[in-house]
Each structure stands twice: as C-alpha cells, then as structure tokens.
Design an enzyme around this catalytic site. Sequence first.
Site, PDB file in Angstrom:
ATOM      1  N   CYS C 193       0.868  -1.188   0.000  1.00  0.00           N
ATOM      2  CA  CYS C 193       0.000   0.000   0.000  1.00  0.00           C
ATOM      3  C   CYS C 193       0.900   1.232   0.000  1.00  0.00           C
ATOM      4  O   CYS C 193       0.646   2.221  -0.691  1.00  0.00           O
ATOM      5  CB  CYS C 193      -0.880   0.033   1.241  1.00  0.00           C
ATOM      6  SG  CYS C 193      -1.809  -1.471   1.583  1.00  0.00           S
ATOM      7  N   HIS C 197       1.097   4.865  -2.007  1.00  0.00           N
ATOM      8  CA  HIS C 197       0.423   5.936  -1.263  1.00  0.00           C
ATOM      9  C   HIS C 197       1.301   6.618  -0.207  1.00  0.00           C
ATOM     10  O   HIS C 197       0.839   7.520   0.474  1.00  0.00           O
ATOM     11  CB  HIS C 197      -0.885   5.414  -0.666  1.00  0.00           C
ATOM     12  CG  HIS C 197      -1.845   4.953  -1.729  1.00  0.00           C
ATOM     13  ND1 HIS C 197      -2.505   5.827  -2.565  1.00  0.00           N
ATOM     14  CD2 HIS C 197      -2.206   3.713  -2.133  1.00  0.00           C
ATOM     15  CE1 HIS C 197      -3.253   5.139  -3.417  1.00  0.00           C
ATOM     16  NE2 HIS C 197      -3.080   3.855  -3.191  1.00  0.00           N
ATOM     17  N   ARG C 236     -12.238  -0.599  -2.052  1.00  0.00           N
ATOM     18  CA  ARG C 236     -10.987  -0.061  -2.601  1.00  0.00           C
ATOM     19  C   ARG C 236      -9.809  -0.962  -2.269  1.00  0.00           C
ATOM     20  O   ARG C 236      -8.910  -1.154  -3.088  1.00  0.00           O
ATOM     21  CB  ARG C 236     -10.756   1.361  -2.078  1.00  0.00           C
ATOM     22  CG  ARG C 236      -9.665   2.086  -2.818  1.00  0.00           C
ATOM     23  CD  ARG C 236     -10.083   2.399  -4.260  1.00  0.00           C
ATOM     24  NE  ARG C 236      -8.949   2.824  -5.068  1.00  0.00           N
ATOM     25  CZ  ARG C 236      -8.344   2.051  -5.972  1.00  0.00           C
ATOM     26  NH1 ARG C 236      -8.768   0.820  -6.189  1.00  0.00           N
ATOM     27  NH2 ARG C 236      -7.343   2.510  -6.674  1.00  0.00           N
ATOM     28  N   CYS C 240      -7.319  -2.493  -5.033  1.00  0.00           N
ATOM     29  CA  CYS C 240      -5.857  -2.296  -5.007  1.00  0.00           C
ATOM     30  C   CYS C 240      -5.142  -3.641  -5.017  1.00  0.00           C
ATOM     31  O   CYS C 240      -4.164  -3.826  -5.738  1.00  0.00           O
ATOM     32  CB  CYS C 240      -5.438  -1.499  -3.770  1.00  0.00           C
ATOM     33  SG  CYS C 240      -5.628   0.280  -3.952  1.00  0.00           S
TER      34      CYS C 240
END
Lengths: 114, 100, 279
Positions: C193, C197, C236, C240
Amino acid sequence: MKHTAILLGLAVAVLPAVALAATPQQVAAGEKIATTKSLGNCAACHSFAGAVEPGNVGPALKDVKAMIPDRKTFYAIVFDEQARNPQTVMPAFGKNLILTPRQINEVIDFLYTK
Amino acid sequence: MKRMALVVAAAVLGLGVAHAAGKVDAARAIAGAAAKMKIAAALDDQWTPAIAAFKAAKAADAAGDYAKAEASAKRAEALAAASIAQARSQKRLWQNAVPR
Amino acid sequence: MKRAWAMIVALATLAPGLAPPAKADPAADLKAFQGYFQTRFPTLALQDYVNGPYNFSANDRAQWKQILEFPPYSFAVDAGKTAFGTKFPDGADYASCFPRGGIGIAQDYPKFDEKTGKVVTLGIAVNECRERHGLKPLSLTKGELADIVAYMTSTSDGKPIHVVIPNDKRAIAAYEAGKEYFYSRRGQLNFSCASCHVQAAGKRLRGQYLAPALGITASFPVYRSKWGDVGTLVRRFIGCNKKVRSVPAKPDSAAYRDLAYFLTYMSNGLPIAGPGARS
C-alpha cells in the site's frame, strides 16, 4: 564476389560478440510490451516518446543509451531492480515472471531507440 | 508389408506410451503446483496469475492436452514459489518502509 | 571465527531491517507518519490531505469542484437515509444499535470491540446491528450498506477523525497487524500500500495522481466515476489488491479490519470529508 561472401560470413560469425542490432520486429514487440497494461506497462510509471498519458513515478526514459549504456545492467534493472535498490517500487519483471527473458530483451531493444 | 504393419504397430504403441507418460507428468505437475499454492495461501500472499495458470492447467488436463497442462502447472508452481519467497522476506523487510 | 561471528552480530544489530521490532507506539507512529508528509509537501495544510489526488493538479481540481456542484453521491446519501430510518421487522432500527442514535459518530470508527477482541468498521457495525435483529448481513463493499454508511458519514462531515487504540494487548496487536499489512509488498507486481500511497504519493500513475495515505480514508465511502456508484473503503482495498495481482482478502477479514484500523488512525485529527467523489 567471393571476397564479399567471406567477409559476410566473418561478419555473421563475429556479430554475437559485437552488439546485434535489433530488428524492427523486435523493436515493435518491445513497444507493445512497454505500452500494454497486461504486459510491461512501462508507461504507467515512465514517460518516453510516444507514450500516451505516461506516469512520472520513475525517471523519464530519454537518451536511454546514455542513461544505461551497459545492456547487462539494463537487463538486471528490468529483471529485479530491488536486488540493486531495495527501496525501489519498480516491479521485478523477470524474477516475478511478469515478462519472459525474450520480452525483457525486446523492451530493451525498444527503449534503446528512445 | 508385414514389416510396415510392425512399424505402424510400434509407432502406435510408442504414442500410447508417450500419451500415458504425458498424463502422469501433467498430474505430477498439477499436484506440485497445488502443494506450493497451498503454502502461498496460508501466507496470505496468493498471486492472481498463479490461480489463472492453475486453472489453465486443469482445463488443459481435462481436455487431454497434457503437454500444455504440464507447462501451465509448472508456471503456476513457479509463481507460487515466488510469492512464498516474497511473503517470507517481507516478514522482516516491511519495517524498512516505515517513515521514522 | 569468533571475531567473524561478533561482526555478523554487530552488523545485524545495525541493519534496520534486522533490528528487533520496537515496542508498539501508535502515537509515535502517527507523529512520524504525518510528519513525513508535511516535510514532503510543505505547502499543504493537514486538512488539505482529505482532498487526496486533487492537491496536485489545478486542472483535475477544477474538474472535481465542478462535479461536486451536483454531488454524484447524493443519491446514495438519500437512499442510505431512508434505509437507516426504516424499522426492522422486530420494531427496532439502526439508530438503536449506535451511540447518539448513529448520528455524527463516523469519525470514531473503526473501533476496537473489547467483547470480541476484534476491530469493527462502521460497515461491519451496521451488519452486526442487522444480525442482532434477525436480518441478513449486507455486502460490505457496495449497495445498500455503502449507502447507509455514506449517510452516517455525511452526518459527521468536518468532525475530526478520532480512532482510539485502547491499552489492550489485542487492540495493539490488531493495530500492529494493520501496520505490517500496509507496509508489506504483495502480489506479482510487488507493491505494498505504502509503495504507491507513501513513497509515490503525489506522483502520477499513467494520468492519475496517487493520493497520499494521509487523509485517504476521510472521503470514504466514495463515488468513483470508474465504478459508477458508491463503494466502501474495503471495496478499494480489494481493487488495489487485484491491481497488484494479489488475491484479495475477504471483506470482513481480520486483515482488512486491521488495515482500516491502522490507516484511519494515521489520519487522526483530520476532518471527515465523506462521502466523497473520485475519478
């Protein structure tokens, strides 16, 4: 005539040792891999001439021959950049079986034209 | 003529043996992939391409295309092995990515 | 030989990846996490992060503002309000399951449930309420549940996110598991992640700016043009995971509960801005 044939034969024999010029087919195959989402998708993170809506997560691929003159190094970067640079976000295209060795070489052939 | 018939018979037999061997090899490769994928799943790191390759192997096996079944199963196993290596190395490497 | 071993031990202690994990300290993590982004983007105020990808392109921001003049999530909020106000067959309603009747409480989720020892997201709390009253749980990703959560979140608009990690071994373990999930690379593409991000936040993947993880939960549920409807945070997560070519976890899994717990906690203090709209 005979001489030309001999020369040609010699040239073919030593070619692999020098650098084999990529064929247009190899370059075209590399371009497809570099721009297709399900393949290499290089354009997701890198801009290069001809890329549609390229990303900028990775460096722009311009004058690539000057950037990475050594083809073996280039291959290593695409195969598994994390081995060289642990914090990179670049996927290991070779190690994780995303691309075959042949596909990696085609991508390199294509990017060396940029 | 007799000789010809013998050759044909031998060829058919040979093919049959090769066919049986292909079936066994495919089955072995599928079992190998399934075992590796079970480990990957237990590590919560199954890759979708491993699932796809495994499905392709099963489908080819059912259709009698044992060469394809074996190749796909070997790919599934290799993908599962790579995901296992990833999961195990991340058990310690993840901490290097934490902002401090 | 002895000397070689001593050197190996010394090296192992020095290498950050091999050092024994430090004692869990969520408050220190929060400070480092928010500090990291503030150093990287010094012109952004903390509350700006709830605008996600639209902090990085004036053009995209203008288009987004235009979309928000007629918010595409308003149908979901209306439908959610109606569903929320409808009585169950046993005569109870959603309001009876929540503190303050479920109004203005979204900023307190995910919550640690001392009884079960598990993290409960707002969506999971809605389903627990239904099951307590004899109704089947809804899909945690979209549809009626996303509508209800969108409505409940709209009543918290602007309230500072306030996720609590109580001094309970199980809560801290859940937080730590979520943190490990967030930073662990997975899938054939080998992204965590954080790869996108944190590390690549504010950069473009193709034409899309990557939202910083800070503030990313504040706008959920979101209406995504790509989806054509409203989806929850867990939807989401699943998207992802698939994108990095990893088999997603189950919507109500411990993995996703803990991830939501860690990730939302990292945005403590930022205002709720959901439901939101994204491309």
